[in-house]
Motif scaffolding. Structure first.
Motif, PDB file in Angstrom:
ATOM      1  N   ASP A 125       0.931  -1.091  -0.053  1.00 46.35           N
ATOM      2  CA  ASP A 125       0.036   0.255   0.099  1.00 46.35           C
ATOM      3  C   ASP A 125       0.953   1.175   0.124  1.00 46.35           C
ATOM      4  OD1 ASP A 125      -2.114  -1.548   0.332  1.00 46.35           O
ATOM      5  OD2 ASP A 125      -2.426  -1.357   2.404  1.00 46.35           O
ATOM      6  N   LEU A 126       1.779   1.149   0.895  1.00 46.69           N
ATOM      7  CA  LEU A 126       2.874   2.414   1.011  1.00 46.69           C
ATOM      8  C   LEU A 126       3.417   2.735  -0.405  1.00 46.69           C
ATOM      9  CD1 LEU A 126       4.569   2.122   4.289  1.00 46.69           C
ATOM     10  CD2 LEU A 126       2.382   2.976   3.896  1.00 46.69           C
ATOM     11  N   VAL A 127       3.833   1.620  -1.059  1.00 42.43           N
ATOM     12  CA  VAL A 127       4.266   1.829  -2.396  1.00 42.43           C
ATOM     13  C   VAL A 127       3.663   2.273  -3.361  1.00 42.43           C
ATOM     14  CG1 VAL A 127       5.509   0.421  -4.449  1.00 42.43           C
ATOM     15  CG2 VAL A 127       6.043  -0.033  -2.390  1.00 42.43           C
ATOM     16  N   VAL A 128       2.140   2.016  -3.485  1.00 38.63           N
ATOM     17  CA  VAL A 128       1.467   2.489  -4.150  1.00 38.63           C
ATOM     18  C   VAL A 128       1.102   4.102  -3.929  1.00 38.63           C
ATOM     19  CG1 VAL A 128      -0.988   2.579  -5.070  1.00 38.63           C
ATOM     20  CG2 VAL A 128       0.021   0.348  -4.634  1.00 38.63           C
ATOM     21  N   LEU A 129       1.147   4.332  -2.618  1.00 42.16           N
ATOM     22  CA  LEU A 129       0.876   5.799  -2.310  1.00 42.16           C
ATOM     23  C   LEU A 129       1.874   6.511  -2.686  1.00 42.16           C
ATOM     24  CD1 LEU A 129      -0.213   5.251   1.548  1.00 42.16           C
ATOM     25  CD2 LEU A 129      -1.765   6.341  -0.193  1.00 42.16           C
ATOM     26  N   LYS A 130       3.392   6.092  -2.868  1.00 43.32           N
ATOM     27  CA  LYS A 130       4.328   6.706  -3.141  1.00 43.32           C
ATOM     28  C   LYS A 130       4.322   7.025  -4.782  1.00 43.32           C
ATOM     29  CE  LYS A 130       8.437   8.353  -2.295  1.00 43.32           C
ATOM     30  NZ  LYS A 130       8.957   9.578  -1.280  1.00 43.32           N
ATOM     31  N   VAL A 131       3.741   6.138  -5.447  1.00 46.05           N
ATOM     32  CA  VAL A 131       3.497   6.200  -6.934  1.00 46.05           C
ATOM     33  C   VAL A 131       2.761   7.359  -7.294  1.00 46.05           C
ATOM     34  CG1 VAL A 131       2.640   5.376  -9.011  1.00 46.05           C
ATOM     35  CG2 VAL A 131       4.267   3.895  -7.298  1.00 46.05           C
ATOM     36  N   VAL A 132       1.259   7.227  -6.553  1.00 45.95           N
ATOM     37  CA  VAL A 132       0.269   8.140  -6.823  1.00 45.95           C
ATOM     38  C   VAL A 132       0.830   9.914  -6.384  1.00 45.95           C
ATOM     39  CG1 VAL A 132      -1.709   9.269  -5.739  1.00 45.95           C
ATOM     40  CG2 VAL A 132      -1.385   6.739  -6.015  1.00 45.95           C
ATOM     41  N   LYS A 133       1.790   9.727  -5.293  1.00 48.49           N
ATOM     42  CA  LYS A 133       2.281  11.172  -4.875  1.00 48.49           C
ATOM     43  C   LYS A 133       3.340  11.623  -6.008  1.00 48.49           C
ATOM     44  CE  LYS A 133       5.209  13.411  -1.608  1.00 48.49           C
ATOM     45  NZ  LYS A 133       5.618  14.464  -2.669  1.00 48.49           N
ATOM     46  N   ARG A 134       4.226  10.615  -6.518  1.00 49.10           N
ATOM     47  CA  ARG A 134       5.029  11.000  -7.502  1.00 49.10           C
ATOM     48  C   ARG A 134       4.286  11.511  -8.814  1.00 49.10           C
ATOM     49  NH1 ARG A 134       9.964   6.771  -7.663  1.00 49.10           N
ATOM     50  NH2 ARG A 134      10.993   7.345  -6.019  1.00 49.10           N
ATOM     51  N   LEU A 135       3.067  10.752  -9.209  1.00 45.55           N
ATOM     52  CA  LEU A 135       2.349  11.384 -10.339  1.00 45.55           C
ATOM     53  C   LEU A 135       1.752  12.549 -10.132  1.00 45.55           C
ATOM     54  CD1 LEU A 135       0.743   7.751 -11.125  1.00 45.55           C
ATOM     55  CD2 LEU A 135       2.284   8.929 -12.749  1.00 45.55           C
ATOM     56  N   LEU A 136       1.081  12.807  -8.890  1.00 44.09           N
ATOM     57  CA  LEU A 136       0.799  14.157  -8.686  1.00 44.09           C
ATOM     58  C   LEU A 136       1.677  15.275  -8.750  1.00 44.09           C
ATOM     59  CD1 LEU A 136      -1.722  13.691  -5.647  1.00 44.09           C
ATOM     60  CD2 LEU A 136      -2.424  14.635  -7.658  1.00 44.09           C
ATOM     61  N   ASP A 137       2.892  14.900  -8.401  1.00 42.59           N
ATOM     62  CA  ASP A 137       3.919  15.836  -8.092  1.00 42.59           C
ATOM     63  C   ASP A 137       4.277  16.330  -9.776  1.00 42.59           C
ATOM     64  OD1 ASP A 137       3.940  16.026  -5.327  1.00 42.59           O
ATOM     65  OD2 ASP A 137       5.650  14.845  -5.293  1.00 42.59           O
ATOM     66  N   ALA A 138       4.217  15.300 -10.593  1.00 40.67           N
ATOM     67  CA  ALA A 138       4.447  15.706 -12.044  1.00 40.67           C
ATOM     68  C   ALA A 138       3.388  16.083 -12.652  1.00 40.67           C
ATOM     69  CB  ALA A 138       4.918  14.321 -12.485  1.00 40.67           C
ATOM     70  N   GLY A 139       2.561  16.489 -12.119  1.00 39.88           N
ATOM     71  CA  GLY A 139       1.189  17.187 -12.834  1.00 39.88           C
ATOM     72  C   GLY A 139       0.177  16.296 -13.459  1.00 39.88           C
ATOM     73  N   VAL A 140       0.160  15.147 -13.048  1.00 41.07           N
ATOM     74  CA  VAL A 140      -1.005  14.208 -13.490  1.00 41.07           C
ATOM     75  C   VAL A 140      -2.205  14.409 -12.703  1.00 41.07           C
ATOM     76  CG1 VAL A 140      -1.807  11.792 -14.171  1.00 41.07           C
ATOM     77  CG2 VAL A 140       0.857  12.537 -14.486  1.00 41.07           C
ATOM     78  N   SER A 141      -3.076  14.638 -13.214  1.00 43.35           N
ATOM     79  CA  SER A 141      -4.330  14.664 -12.479  1.00 43.35           C
ATOM     80  C   SER A 141      -4.892  13.497 -11.775  1.00 43.35           C
ATOM     81  CB  SER A 141      -5.744  15.072 -13.458  1.00 43.35           C
ATOM     82  OG  SER A 141      -6.082  14.119 -14.095  1.00 43.35           O
ATOM     83  N   LEU A 142      -5.504  13.915 -10.528  1.00 42.28           N
ATOM     84  CA  LEU A 142      -5.970  13.032  -9.574  1.00 42.28           C
ATOM     85  C   LEU A 142      -7.029  11.895 -10.307  1.00 42.28           C
ATOM     86  CD1 LEU A 142      -5.435  11.935  -6.971  1.00 42.28           C
ATOM     87  CD2 LEU A 142      -7.404  13.185  -5.989  1.00 42.28           C
ATOM     88  N   GLN A 143      -7.829  12.460 -11.395  1.00 36.42           N
ATOM     89  CA  GLN A 143      -8.704  11.388 -11.954  1.00 36.42           C
ATOM     90  C   GLN A 143      -7.951  10.499 -12.919  1.00 36.42           C
ATOM     91  OE1 GLN A 143     -10.937  13.919 -14.688  1.00 36.42           O
ATOM     92  NE2 GLN A 143     -12.084  11.893 -15.677  1.00 36.42           N
ATOM     93  N   ASN A 144      -6.595  10.867 -13.805  1.00 35.45           N
ATOM     94  CA  ASN A 144      -5.966  10.176 -14.602  1.00 35.45           C
ATOM     95  C   ASN A 144      -5.038   9.267 -13.690  1.00 35.45           C
ATOM     96  OD1 ASN A 144      -7.054  11.038 -16.785  1.00 35.45           O
ATOM     97  ND2 ASN A 144      -5.450  12.562 -17.153  1.00 35.45           N
ATOM     98  N   ILE A 145      -4.849   9.583 -12.442  1.00 34.80           N
ATOM     99  CA  ILE A 145      -4.132   8.705 -11.587  1.00 34.80           C
ATOM    100  C   ILE A 145      -4.838   7.590 -10.892  1.00 34.80           C
ATOM    101  CG2 ILE A 145      -3.072   8.598  -9.127  1.00 34.80           C
ATOM    102  CD1 ILE A 145      -1.943  11.292  -9.545  1.00 34.80           C
ATOM    103  N   ARG A 146      -6.148   7.981 -10.729  1.00 29.19           N
ATOM    104  CA  ARG A 146      -7.260   7.133 -10.306  1.00 29.19           C
ATOM    105  C   ARG A 146      -7.555   5.844 -11.275  1.00 29.19           C
ATOM    106  NH1 ARG A 146     -10.542   7.170  -6.371  1.00 29.19           N
ATOM    107  NH2 ARG A 146     -10.146   9.366  -5.747  1.00 29.19           N
TER     108      ARG A 146
END
Length: 188
Positions: A67-88
């Motif tokens: 779960d923590l690895v997935v959280l880290k990936v979500v954070k990195r994608l957000l930091d790179a400007g990917v929308s939460l909708q596309n991350i989802r």
């Protein structure tokens, strides 16, 4: 010449074969997110804790290493400007494929779409489109989380929450030495 990446230990091996979990505060510290983000992502089912979800007032969520690895990936994608909708969408796609070995995946994004790549050829195909892209090697996130957790507490799984002792990480020798010096100085 390309050598295959060593994905490192599996998530189950990292989490002590599933025998420990991490509270929300520990997850936030290991991943580098706020508790508010973690809570929102859990409530909206982006990343739900797989060890134990909150079940009413006074209970706490317990996250696995994976779960923590997935959280880290979500954070990195957000930091790179990917929308939460596309991350989802990307996280749901990984889940729907039953991806167990996250360490072997690299996510590539152009800032809008997120692509899953498992081989160098897939990465090259995406790069030939001529767009600027960035990549997240999930195996690297494993190693980062491992390092972050080395000094954070965990909880045994399968023990009722009120009885669960916190498993403190082993103290490093530098910390022990400093503590011994302070004690000698105080006694001195």
């Amino acid at each position: 010449m390309h050598e295959p990446r060593d994905p490192g230990p599996s998530a189950e091996q990292q989490a002590g074969d599933g025998e420990v979990g991490y509270r929300g505060v520990t997850a936030c510290s290991a991943v580098g997110i706020s508790y508010r983000q973690l809570d929102y992502w859990a409530r909206t089912a982006l990343v739900v804790p797989s060890v134990r979800d909150a079940s009413g007032s006074g209970t706490s969520r317990l996250y696995s290493f994976r779960d923590l690895v997935v959280l880290k990936v979500v954070k990195r994608l957000l930091d790179a400007g990917v929308s939460l909708q596309n991350i989802r969408k990307a996280i749901e796609a990984l889940r729907s494929r039953g991806v167990d070995d996250l360490a072997g995946i690299t996510l590539i994004s152009d800032g809008t779409t997120v692509y899953e790549c498992r081989s160098p050829e897939e990465v090259v195909d995406l790069l030939q489109g001529g767009q600027g892209v960035f990549g997240i090697a999930i195996g690297g996130a494993f190693k980062e989380i491992q390092g972050s957790l080395s000094h954070l507490p965990a909880e045994p799984v399968g023990v009722p929450e009120q009885d669960a002792p916190v498993v403190e990480p082993e103290a490093d020798s530098v910390g022990d030495e400093l503590a011994a010096r302070r004690a000698r100085r105080r006694a001195g």
